[in-house]
Design a protein around this motif. Structure first.
Motif, PDB file in Angstrom:
ATOM      1  N   PRO A  61       1.040  -1.160   0.078  1.00  0.00           N
ATOM      2  CA  PRO A  61       0.198  -0.268  -0.115  1.00  0.00           C
ATOM      3  C   PRO A  61       1.104   1.051   0.077  1.00  0.00           C
ATOM      4  O   PRO A  61       1.735   1.550   0.636  1.00  0.00           O
ATOM      5  N   ARG A  62       0.013   2.304  -0.318  1.00  0.00           N
ATOM      6  CA  ARG A  62       0.906   3.658  -0.640  1.00  0.00           C
ATOM      7  C   ARG A  62       1.615   4.065   0.303  1.00  0.00           C
ATOM      8  O   ARG A  62       2.476   4.279   1.156  1.00  0.00           O
ATOM      9  N   ALA A  63       0.834   4.423   1.547  1.00  0.00           N
ATOM     10  CA  ALA A  63       1.217   4.677   3.183  1.00  0.00           C
ATOM     11  C   ALA A  63       2.658   3.748   3.331  1.00  0.00           C
ATOM     12  O   ALA A  63       3.670   4.638   4.711  1.00  0.00           O
ATOM     13  N   ALA A  64       2.376   2.655   3.164  1.00  0.00           N
ATOM     14  CA  ALA A  64       4.362   1.529   3.463  1.00  0.00           C
ATOM     15  C   ALA A  64       5.345   1.756   3.387  1.00  0.00           C
ATOM     16  O   ALA A  64       5.607   0.688   3.311  1.00  0.00           O
ATOM     17  N   ARG A  65       5.081   2.215   2.065  1.00  0.00           N
ATOM     18  CA  ARG A  65       6.307   2.263   0.507  1.00  0.00           C
ATOM     19  C   ARG A  65       7.288   2.860   1.434  1.00  0.00           C
ATOM     20  O   ARG A  65       8.629   2.168   1.083  1.00  0.00           O
ATOM     21  N   CYS A  66       7.188   3.768   1.782  1.00  0.00           N
ATOM     22  CA  CYS A  66       8.076   4.724   2.308  1.00  0.00           C
ATOM     23  C   CYS A  66       9.024   3.580   3.708  1.00  0.00           C
ATOM     24  O   CYS A  66      10.497   4.316   3.430  1.00  0.00           O
ATOM     25  N   HIS A  67       8.804   2.595   4.186  1.00  0.00           N
ATOM     26  CA  HIS A  67       9.203   1.999   4.982  1.00  0.00           C
ATOM     27  C   HIS A  67       9.988  -0.155   4.119  1.00  0.00           C
ATOM     28  O   HIS A  67      10.633  -0.408   4.878  1.00  0.00           O
ATOM     29  N   LEU A  68      10.289   0.581   2.944  1.00  0.00           N
ATOM     30  CA  LEU A  68      10.811  -0.414   2.304  1.00  0.00           C
ATOM     31  C   LEU A  68      11.930  -0.442   2.613  1.00  0.00           C
ATOM     32  O   LEU A  68      12.441   1.186   2.004  1.00  0.00           O
ATOM     33  N   PRO A  69      13.091  -1.093   1.970  1.00  0.00           N
ATOM     34  CA  PRO A  69      14.483  -0.355   1.176  1.00  0.00           C
ATOM     35  C   PRO A  69      14.386  -0.190  -0.203  1.00  0.00           C
ATOM     36  O   PRO A  69      14.666  -0.747  -0.899  1.00  0.00           O
ATOM     37  N   LEU A  70      14.117   0.810   0.034  1.00  0.00           N
ATOM     38  CA  LEU A  70      13.963   1.447  -1.851  1.00  0.00           C
ATOM     39  C   LEU A  70      15.564   1.320  -2.343  1.00  0.00           C
ATOM     40  O   LEU A  70      16.103   1.917  -1.106  1.00  0.00           O
ATOM     41  N   LEU A  71      15.052   1.750  -3.358  1.00  0.00           N
ATOM     42  CA  LEU A  71      16.221   2.778  -4.574  1.00  0.00           C
ATOM     43  C   LEU A  71      16.406   3.699  -3.693  1.00  0.00           C
ATOM     44  O   LEU A  71      15.394   4.122  -3.624  1.00  0.00           O
TER      45      LEU A  71
END
Length: 442
Positions: free
Chosen positions: A94-104
């Motif tokens: 979900p959009r609200a959780a994406r900032c907590h992922l180990p993103l590039l």
């Protein structure tokens, strides 16, 4: 996501499309870089609203979709590991959780996008332009990827509008041209109307093209303006349950909503609005935007009217079947004199500012400025077949979403056509949406 290998019947014959694909891909990427250049890393990775992804997530997601569809799905080798696919899977996170992922990181996301684009353009040379393969017929998959990127650029615009800690200053803010809109309603006679599309770059939810009888009706000649809507607000429209869908009125009371999003009341009945990095007086002659379906529906009831159905909106844009046109003004290609599209104005124009985009019957502003809410729920048309994957449209069919038509100032011309269908929840206000009213002919 499960790829569907066989398309629905009745697709348009193949034709030259490579040059169009390269031009459209290049234009989308150039627009992305113009929008995001100069923003610090802290802004690119921040969650500015639970409704939106971090800006850098959209950059890598667009690139990942491009890799999956314009390289791997066409037989080219993968550029990244499956773990990267998972990070940028919109259904998994979900959009609200994406900032907590180990993103590039932003630098990695931009580099990945550049690497994918270079590989795509190189691989394109080996793709046959006259292929009858389902994904390549008419350049279908390239059209879908181009539109996907441009739709995410509109999403980025919405995210930039929601930012508060680091107000966004667009590269330019052109002075809108003055409007010369005719006031009132236009009577549109009933008859057979060509609805939907079989265009090579059309989405599955627009298919199949079909004929339907639409009864005659009256339609506002232009979208409802800020000045129109301010009268509704001043008349106590937000506190009178008579005008509201019961669920909408409950939502308004629970959220304490009393006016469109980003409006700020001032003394003496005046209004300001917040637009990206500036505050400005509310222009009364621009289409109202940042109103949800419930607000649009309530205004229409208050005005003694209703929202048009999706079929009525398409009838206004296309005309009757015996003289159907592909765009409201006819067959000439889009340009800035006909409609406010492509994002460079960073806001709506006054109604009537694009007279050459008016239909022969006198309806203006059907393309651009603001998406227009319709009365219709998002459903599959009779004969709908999902292609190339069910998650684009089919999983959203039902009564939860309402259809919007016509595109906004932030929409790209490649993703706006008479048959194009946007959809969202009836409470959504951050999108660039407005409306016009209709009523039965008596």
């Amino acid at each position: 996501m499960r790829v569907i290998l066989e398309p629905p019947a009745g697709r348009a014959a193949p034709g030259p499309w490579k040059a169009r694909a390269v031009e459209a891909l290049t234009a989308a990427r150039a627009r992305q870089r113009r929008m995001l250049q100069g923003l610090p890393e802290s802004v690119l990775v921040q969650q500015h609203s639970p409704l939106m992804s971090p800006l850098a997530w959209d950059v890598a997601h667009v690139a990942n979709q491009e890799e999956q569809w314009l390289l791997r799905a066409l037989g080219a080798p993968a550029l990244v590991l499956a773990e990267v696919d998972a990070l940028y899977d919109a259904f998994r996170h979900p959009r609200a959780a994406r900032c907590h992922l180990p993103l590039l990181t932003p630098a990695q996301a931009f580099a990945y996008a550049d690497r994918v684009r270079a590989a795509v353009l190189d691989f394109l040379a080996s793709v046959p332009e006259d292929s009858d393969a389902p994904l390549l017929r008419g350049g279908l998959v390239y059209g879908l990827v181009v539109q996907h990127e441009q739709q995410h650029l509109e999403t980025l615009c919405a995210t930039l509008q929601l930012m508060t800690g680091h107000p966004y200053q667009p590269p330019v803010r052109p002075r809108p041209r003055p409007g010369r809109a005719a006031q009132g309603e236009v009577y549109l006679p009933g008859g057979l109307v060509r609805l939907g599309s079989d265009a090579p770059w059309g989405y599955d939810n627009e298919r199949p093209a079909r004929l339907a009888h639409v009864p005659g009706f009256l339609l506002d000649s232009h979208p409802v303006t800020n000045g129109d809507y301010a009268v509704f607000v001043a008349a106590g429209g937000y506190t009178d349950a008579r005008w509201w869908d019961p669920t909408g009125f409950e939502w308004v009371r629970a959220e304490g909503i009393a006016h469109p999003q980003f409006w700020l009341p001032q003394e003496g009945g005046r209004w300001l609005r917040r637009r990206f990095g500036w505050m400005e007086p509310l222009p009364p002659d621009e289409p109202v935007q940042h109103v949800c379906w419930y607000e649009a529906d309530a205004y229409a009831r208050w005005a003694g009217k209703r929202l048009p159905t999706e079929a009525e909106w398409e009838r206004a844009a296309s005309g009757l079947a015996h003289a159907a046109r592909s765009q409201p003004w006819g067959e000439a290609p889009w340009d800035a004199a006909r409609a406010n599209l492509d994002g460079d104005t960073w806001g709506p124009s006054p109604v009537g500012a694009h007279p050459t985009g008016t239909t022969p019957e006198g309806v203006s502003g059907l393309f651009g400025d603001v998406w227009e809410w319709t009365a219709s729920a998002f459903q599959g048309h009779e004969g709908f077949v999902a292609f190339p994957y069910r998650e684009y449209s089919e999983v959203f069919f039902g009564t939860e979403y309402r259809v919007l038509k016509g595109g906004a100032w932030a929409s790209a011309p490649v993703a706006v056509r008479n048959s194009f269908r946007n959809w969202d929840y009836p409470i959504r206000r951050h999108i660039f949406a407005g409306f016009r009213c209709a009523r039965d002919a008596r």
